[in-house]
Write a protein that holds these residues in place. Structure first.
Motif, PDB file in Angstrom:
ATOM      1  N   ALA A   1      34.521  31.445  81.021  1.00 37.72           N
ATOM      2  CA  ALA A   1      33.070  31.625  81.011  1.00 37.72           C
ATOM      3  C   ALA A   1      32.399  30.262  80.948  1.00 37.72           C
ATOM      4  N   LEU A   2      31.262  30.142  81.618  1.00 31.77           N
ATOM      5  CA  LEU A   2      30.556  28.869  81.686  1.00 31.77           C
ATOM      6  C   LEU A   2      29.081  29.055  81.361  1.00 31.77           C
ATOM      7  N   LEU A   3      28.509  28.045  80.765  1.00 36.64           N
ATOM      8  CA  LEU A   3      27.070  27.960  80.590  1.00 36.64           C
ATOM      9  C   LEU A   3      26.594  26.905  81.585  1.00 36.64           C
ATOM     10  N   VAL A   4      25.744  27.313  82.520  1.00 37.63           N
ATOM     11  CA  VAL A   4      25.297  26.413  83.583  1.00 37.63           C
ATOM     12  C   VAL A   4      23.801  26.200  83.446  1.00 37.63           C
ATOM     13  N   ARG A   5      23.394  24.931  83.425  1.00 36.04           N
ATOM     14  CA  ARG A   5      21.980  24.579  83.369  1.00 36.04           C
ATOM     15  C   ARG A   5      21.590  23.972  84.705  1.00 36.04           C
ATOM     16  N   GLY A   6      20.425  24.363  85.200  1.00 37.88           N
ATOM     17  CA  GLY A   6      19.987  23.811  86.471  1.00 37.88           C
ATOM     18  C   GLY A   6      18.662  24.402  86.893  1.00 37.88           C
ATOM     19  N   ILE A   7      18.363  24.258  88.169  1.00 37.54           N
ATOM     20  CA  ILE A   7      17.108  24.734  88.739  1.00 37.54           C
ATOM     21  C   ILE A   7      17.430  25.810  89.766  1.00 37.54           C
ATOM     22  N   ALA A   8      16.770  26.966  89.627  1.00 42.56           N
ATOM     23  CA  ALA A   8      16.931  28.042  90.605  1.00 42.56           C
ATOM     24  C   ALA A   8      15.983  27.791  91.769  1.00 42.56           C
ATOM     25  N   GLN A   9      16.514  27.927  92.978  1.00 42.21           N
ATOM     26  CA  GLN A   9      15.719  27.761  94.186  1.00 42.21           C
ATOM     27  C   GLN A   9      15.767  29.068  94.970  1.00 42.21           C
TER      28      GLN A   9
ATOM     29  N   GLY B   1      14.535  31.053  98.455  1.00 42.50           N
ATOM     30  CA  GLY B   1      13.984  30.834  99.786  1.00 42.50           C
ATOM     31  C   GLY B   1      14.597  31.759 100.806  1.00 42.50           C
ATOM     32  N   GLN B   2      13.782  32.433 101.569  1.00 43.70           N
ATOM     33  CA  GLN B   2      14.192  33.287 102.680  1.00 43.70           C
ATOM     34  C   GLN B   2      15.259  34.308 102.280  1.00 43.70           C
ATOM     35  N   GLY B   3      15.054  34.972 101.135  1.00 45.62           N
ATOM     36  CA  GLY B   3      15.960  36.032 100.709  1.00 45.62           C
ATOM     37  C   GLY B   3      17.227  35.567 100.019  1.00 45.62           C
ATOM     38  N   THR B   4      17.358  34.296  99.725  1.00 43.73           N
ATOM     39  CA  THR B   4      18.540  33.794  99.026  1.00 43.73           C
ATOM     40  C   THR B   4      18.121  33.085  97.740  1.00 43.73           C
ATOM     41  N   VAL B   5      19.030  33.049  96.801  1.00 40.86           N
ATOM     42  CA  VAL B   5      18.799  32.335  95.550  1.00 40.86           C
ATOM     43  C   VAL B   5      19.957  31.370  95.354  1.00 40.86           C
ATOM     44  N   SER B   6      19.648  30.125  95.066  1.00 46.97           N
ATOM     45  CA  SER B   6      20.658  29.103  94.802  1.00 46.97           C
ATOM     46  C   SER B   6      20.375  28.474  93.455  1.00 46.97           C
ATOM     47  N   LEU B   7      21.440  28.030  92.808  1.00 38.50           N
ATOM     48  CA  LEU B   7      21.303  27.300  91.550  1.00 38.50           C
ATOM     49  C   LEU B   7      21.801  25.886  91.769  1.00 38.50           C
ATOM     50  N   VAL B   8      20.923  24.917  91.569  1.00 34.92           N
ATOM     51  CA  VAL B   8      21.292  23.517  91.655  1.00 34.92           C
ATOM     52  C   VAL B   8      21.577  23.083  90.220  1.00 34.92           C
ATOM     53  N   ALA B   9      22.860  23.033  89.887  1.00 36.56           N
ATOM     54  CA  ALA B   9      23.284  22.771  88.512  1.00 36.56           C
ATOM     55  C   ALA B   9      23.240  21.286  88.207  1.00 36.56           C
ATOM     56  N   ASP B  10      22.822  20.959  86.979  1.00 40.97           N
ATOM     57  CA  ASP B  10      22.888  19.568  86.542  1.00 40.97           C
ATOM     58  C   ASP B  10      23.766  19.412  85.300  1.00 40.97           C
TER      59      ASP B  10
END
Length: 51
Positions: A14-22, A24-33
């Motif tokens: 299990a992981l705890l991921v911090r980042g910014i959710a993006q 756009g056009q029906g998709t969701v991405s997480l840019v993790a930092d």
């Protein structure tokens, strides 16, 4: 980040991921930092006998 934290990504249950959710056009991405492994063993409880 993938190269630096590859062992954490692949070896942790299990992981705890911090980042910014993006979104756009029906998709969701997480840019993790930041990624942190979670210790699930500390969450485990002993079995109970409810008799």
């Amino acid at each position: 980040m993938w190269k630096r934290d590859r062992q954490i990504w692949l070896g942790s249950p299990a992981l705890l991921v911090r980042g910014i959710a993006q979104v756009g056009q029906g998709t969701v991405s997480l840019v993790a930092d930041q990624v942190t492994p979670l210790d699930l063993k500390s969450l485990a409880s002993s079995s109970r006998d409810f008799r």
